[in-house]
Design a protein around this motif. Structure first.
Motif, mmCIF file in Angstrom:
data_model
loop_
_atom_site.group_PDB
_atom_site.id
_atom_site.type_symbol
_atom_site.label_atom_id
_atom_site.label_comp_id
_atom_site.label_asym_id
_atom_site.label_seq_id
_atom_site.Cartn_x
_atom_site.Cartn_y
_atom_site.Cartn_z
ATOM 1 N N LEU A 1 5.500 -5.836 84.912
ATOM 2 C CA LEU A 1 6.374 -4.664 84.793
ATOM 3 C C LEU A 1 6.122 -3.704 85.957
ATOM 4 C CD1 LEU A 1 8.457 -3.100 83.141
ATOM 5 C CD2 LEU A 1 6.571 -2.061 81.873
ATOM 6 N N GLU A 2 4.858 -3.470 86.262
ATOM 7 C CA GLU A 2 4.536 -2.525 87.344
ATOM 8 C C GLU A 2 5.121 -2.997 88.679
ATOM 9 O OE1 GLU A 2 0.450 -1.324 87.660
ATOM 10 O OE2 GLU A 2 0.953 0.134 89.217
ATOM 11 N N GLU A 3 4.951 -4.289 88.972
ATOM 12 C CA GLU A 3 5.525 -4.825 90.225
ATOM 13 C C GLU A 3 7.031 -4.580 90.257
ATOM 14 O OE1 GLU A 3 4.656 -8.993 90.522
ATOM 15 O OE2 GLU A 3 2.510 -8.647 90.240
ATOM 16 N N SER A 4 7.687 -4.808 89.121
ATOM 17 C CA SER A 4 9.152 -4.667 89.056
ATOM 18 C C SER A 4 9.562 -3.207 89.204
ATOM 19 C CB SER A 4 9.681 -5.223 87.727
ATOM 20 O OG SER A 4 9.150 -6.503 87.482
ATOM 21 N N VAL A 5 8.794 -2.321 88.580
ATOM 22 C CA VAL A 5 9.097 -0.883 88.663
ATOM 23 C C VAL A 5 8.977 -0.418 90.104
ATOM 24 C CG1 VAL A 5 8.189 1.411 88.081
ATOM 25 C CG2 VAL A 5 8.441 -0.314 86.284
ATOM 26 N N VAL A 6 7.875 -0.771 90.739
ATOM 27 C CA VAL A 6 7.631 -0.279 92.098
ATOM 28 C C VAL A 6 8.681 -0.845 93.049
ATOM 29 C CG1 VAL A 6 5.975 -0.321 94.007
ATOM 30 C CG2 VAL A 6 5.188 0.111 91.666
ATOM 31 N N GLU A 7 8.975 -2.134 92.891
ATOM 32 C CA GLU A 7 9.983 -2.772 93.759
ATOM 33 C C GLU A 7 11.344 -2.103 93.596
ATOM 34 O OE1 GLU A 7 10.758 -7.316 93.756
ATOM 35 O OE2 GLU A 7 12.303 -6.449 92.450
ATOM 36 N N GLN A 8 11.786 -1.908 92.359
ATOM 37 C CA GLN A 8 13.144 -1.412 92.138
ATOM 38 C C GLN A 8 13.254 0.090 92.394
ATOM 39 O OE1 GLN A 8 15.916 -3.242 91.658
ATOM 40 N NE2 GLN A 8 14.534 -4.968 92.035
ATOM 41 N N GLY B 1 20.927 3.282 85.850
ATOM 42 C CA GLY B 1 20.873 1.853 86.169
ATOM 43 C C GLY B 1 19.491 1.343 86.554
ATOM 44 N N LEU B 2 18.548 2.252 86.803
ATOM 45 C CA LEU B 2 17.237 1.794 87.289
ATOM 46 C C LEU B 2 16.503 0.954 86.237
ATOM 47 C CD1 LEU B 2 15.020 1.699 89.417
ATOM 48 C CD2 LEU B 2 14.219 3.947 88.634
ATOM 49 N N ALA B 3 16.508 1.406 84.991
ATOM 50 C CA ALA B 3 15.768 0.661 83.951
ATOM 51 C C ALA B 3 16.313 -0.757 83.820
ATOM 52 C CB ALA B 3 15.844 1.401 82.618
ATOM 53 N N ASN B 4 17.638 -0.904 83.866
ATOM 54 C CA ASN B 4 18.221 -2.253 83.755
ATOM 55 C C ASN B 4 17.877 -3.114 84.964
ATOM 56 O OD1 ASN B 4 19.446 -2.505 81.256
ATOM 57 N ND2 ASN B 4 21.275 -1.383 81.904
ATOM 58 N N ARG B 5 17.825 -2.493 86.147
ATOM 59 C CA ARG B 5 17.451 -3.294 87.323
ATOM 60 C C ARG B 5 15.988 -3.735 87.237
ATOM 61 N NH1 ARG B 5 19.884 0.547 90.314
ATOM 62 N NH2 ARG B 5 17.963 0.964 91.449
ATOM 63 N N ILE B 6 15.167 -2.871 86.656
ATOM 64 C CA ILE B 6 13.748 -3.233 86.510
ATOM 65 C C ILE B 6 13.582 -4.378 85.511
ATOM 66 C CG2 ILE B 6 11.526 -2.398 85.634
ATOM 67 C CD1 ILE B 6 12.312 0.369 86.866
ATOM 68 N N THR B 7 14.290 -4.329 84.387
ATOM 69 C CA THR B 7 14.132 -5.421 83.412
ATOM 70 C C THR B 7 14.680 -6.727 83.979
ATOM 71 O OG1 THR B 7 16.157 -4.737 82.259
ATOM 72 C CG2 THR B 7 14.062 -3.958 81.351
ATOM 73 N N ALA B 8 15.731 -6.644 84.805
ATOM 74 C CA ALA B 8 16.249 -7.869 85.450
ATOM 75 C C ALA B 8 15.212 -8.408 86.448
ATOM 76 C CB ALA B 8 17.569 -7.573 86.162
ATOM 77 N N ALA B 9 14.573 -7.509 87.185
ATOM 78 C CA ALA B 9 13.538 -7.934 88.144
ATOM 79 C C ALA B 9 12.344 -8.516 87.396
ATOM 80 C CB ALA B 9 13.109 -6.753 89.007
ATOM 81 N N ALA B 10 12.023 -7.924 86.248
ATOM 82 C CA ALA B 10 10.904 -8.427 85.442
ATOM 83 C C ALA B 10 11.211 -9.840 84.954
ATOM 84 C CB ALA B 10 10.648 -7.491 84.263
ATOM 85 N N PHE B 11 12.462 -10.059 84.564
ATOM 86 C CA PHE B 11 12.836 -11.403 84.103
ATOM 87 C C PHE B 11 12.665 -12.426 85.226
ATOM 88 C CE2 PHE B 11 15.945 -14.814 83.329
ATOM 89 C CZ PHE B 11 15.427 -15.287 82.138
ATOM 90 N N ARG B 12 13.044 -12.033 86.439
ATOM 91 C CA ARG B 12 12.866 -12.960 87.576
ATOM 92 C C ARG B 12 11.386 -13.287 87.778
ATOM 93 N NH1 ARG B 12 17.092 -9.671 89.607
ATOM 94 N NH2 ARG B 12 15.728 -8.373 90.899
ATOM 95 N N ARG B 13 10.524 -12.357 87.387
ATOM 96 C CA ARG B 13 9.077 -12.598 87.521
ATOM 97 C C ARG B 13 8.501 -13.335 86.312
ATOM 98 N NH1 ARG B 13 9.742 -8.014 90.533
ATOM 99 N NH2 ARG B 13 8.388 -7.899 92.374
#
Ligand SMILES: Cc1ncc(COP(=O)(O)O)c(C=O)c1O
Length: 433
Positions: free
Chosen positions: A410-417, A364-376
């Motif tokens: 992407l990096e911000e989203s990866v680190v956050e999630q 589930g991590l990759a999907n949470r990262i892409t969702a976080a990236a979309f918010r950004r």
């Protein structure tokens, strides 16, 4: 983004919709590497219409040709009649793409989706060889109609068929390991009349499995695959629908391997402007179709012939190839740096050209990262059997600044999630104690 704006999709559009769930806003405009929603918010596009927009949104050089053609009452629909737009596309495709590469192919225009090109290639391979079985690879994705689904790996997509998917046999794809023996297995399978696998008409392969998780076949593996199929009298179909049209750097993804497939499927960016078009390249000796034997109302989209012909201007020299390879090196180095920040997620970076993947082990991590990236403000999707790979597919023509911005987001989203990844998930993936 407004709920009101999305209500009608929720109420009226079928539950089958997917991207409007992953990217929940109402897009209104697009330009270059950017999508703009109806509130005016801008999103950087690292998805490129799943590879249909390699030359960016509303590319001005292509748009100019399209507008002139429409203003001049150019033919829009013509089944497979001879039209001036089709003649121009064919002539340019031959002079810009085929001839400089020493390739001899006939061109079949199928219905305008990738899956229709795959269906045509499978039919033709079966007709030529008078055999029914086709071999395909684990994690392959070739489309959603029944013939294409039969050579697609994904279990839930296959289940959607509702009927048995027959006349196809899965075999292992290149693992990338030096000790990989997948082709020894294939050689034995084809060489043994008692293998239990019906002698196949063809093998269908993506040189980079895109939906399957950005799995890259080595050039040496592709060369050996082509050699052993020739030796066993089995046709080679390369599905270049997502990896072709420059995505990996060269126009065809198989060029650096120096192989010449018997049949090649192209779609997505071949129309140049996000306009639907699909075709099969056929080794001339194999073109045994009878007239109309594979037909369809929308074979040959004349608007796509116009923009597709204009897009071939990018291929008159190797400038675009060099640019894709340069940006690929930048992006790969940056992805490796991002990966180094989250070793606990067991990251793996892979890809060719501007189809790049970041695989992460925790469920589930990759999907949470892409969702976080979309918010950004970054549109990017996942791939792979369990959606465990973040797939980067930016327009080939994006600027260095856009590439850097996308990787920053992407990096911000990866680190956050990664920081909020539930311990249970990490334990489940075997990456935390
Ligand atoms: C390699 C490959 N083949 C075939 C298809 C099917 O194309 P379409 O969705 O246009 O039917 C796709 C779509 O993603 C693809 O990636």
């Amino acid at each position: 983004m407004s709920d009101k704006g999305l209500a009608v999709f929720h109420d009226l559009e079928s539950e089958v919709r997917s991207y409007s769930r992953a990217f929940p806003t109402v897009f209104q405009k697009a330009s270059g590497s950017w999508l703009i929603d109806e509130t005016g918010r801008r999103y950087l596009d690292f998805f490129s219409g799943a590879g249909a927009l390699n030359y960016g949104h509303n590319n001005p050089a292509l748009r100019e040709k399209l507008i002139a053609y429409l203003t001049d009452d150019g033919i829009t629909h013509g089944l497979d009649m001879a039209t001036a737009a089709k003649r121009e596309f064919l002539a340019r495709f031959a002079s810009v793409i085929l001839e400089p590469r020493g390739l001899r192919y006939k061109v079949q225009f199928t219905g305008p989706t990738g899956t229709n090109a795959v269906e045509a290639a499978l039919k033709l391979a079966r007709k030529v060889t008078r055999r029914t079985n086709v071999l395909f690879f684990h994690n392959a994705y070739h489309g959603m109609t029944l013939g294409s689904l039969a050579v697609t790996g994904n279990a839930s997509k296959r289940q959607g068929a509702g009927v048995p998917l027959a006349h196809a046999t899965p075999i292992p794809f290149d693992s990338g390991d030096a000790a990989d023996d997948s082709l020894d297995y294939l050689d034995r399978l084809l060489g043994n009349p008692s293998s239990g696998v019906d002698r196949p008409a063809a093998v269908i392969v993506e040189t980079v499995q895109a939906e399957g998780g950005v799995n890259v076949a080595r050039f040496s593996w592709l060369q050996r695959l082509a050699e052993l199929l020739r030796r066993h009298g089995v046709l080679l179909i390369v599905d270049d629908i997502q990896a072709g049209c420059g995505r990996t750097g060269t126009f065809f993804s198989f060029e650096p391997a120096g192989i010449q497939p018997d049949l090649v499927c192209l779609s997505k960016s071949i129309g140049g402007y996000g306009l639907p078009m699909a075709l099969v390249l056929i080794r001339p000796e194999l073109d045994v179709w009878r007239p109309g034997e594979h037909n369809g109302t929308f074979r040959g989209n004349n608007l796509a012939f116009v923009t597709g012909a204009a897009a071939l201007d990018y291929w008159r020299d190797d400038t675009l190839t060099q640019e894709v390879l340069r940006k690929s090196a930048l992006a790969t180095a940056r992805l490796q740096a991002i990966a180094a920040r989250i070793p606990e997620a067991q990251p793996q970076v892979r890809g060719r050209g501007l189809i790049l993947g970041l695989e992460l082990a925790p469920a589930g991590l990759a999907n949470r990262i892409t969702a976080a990236a979309f918010r950004r403000g970054l549109v990017i999707e996942t791939a792979g059997p369990s959606d465990e790979v973040i797939k980067l597919l930016p327009p080939l023509v994006l600027s260095d600044a856009e590439l850097k911005l996308g990787l920053d987001l992407l990096e911000e989203s990866v680190v956050e999630q990664a920081a909020v990844a539930a311990p249970a998930e990490l334990v489940g993936a075997g990456v935390a104690s």
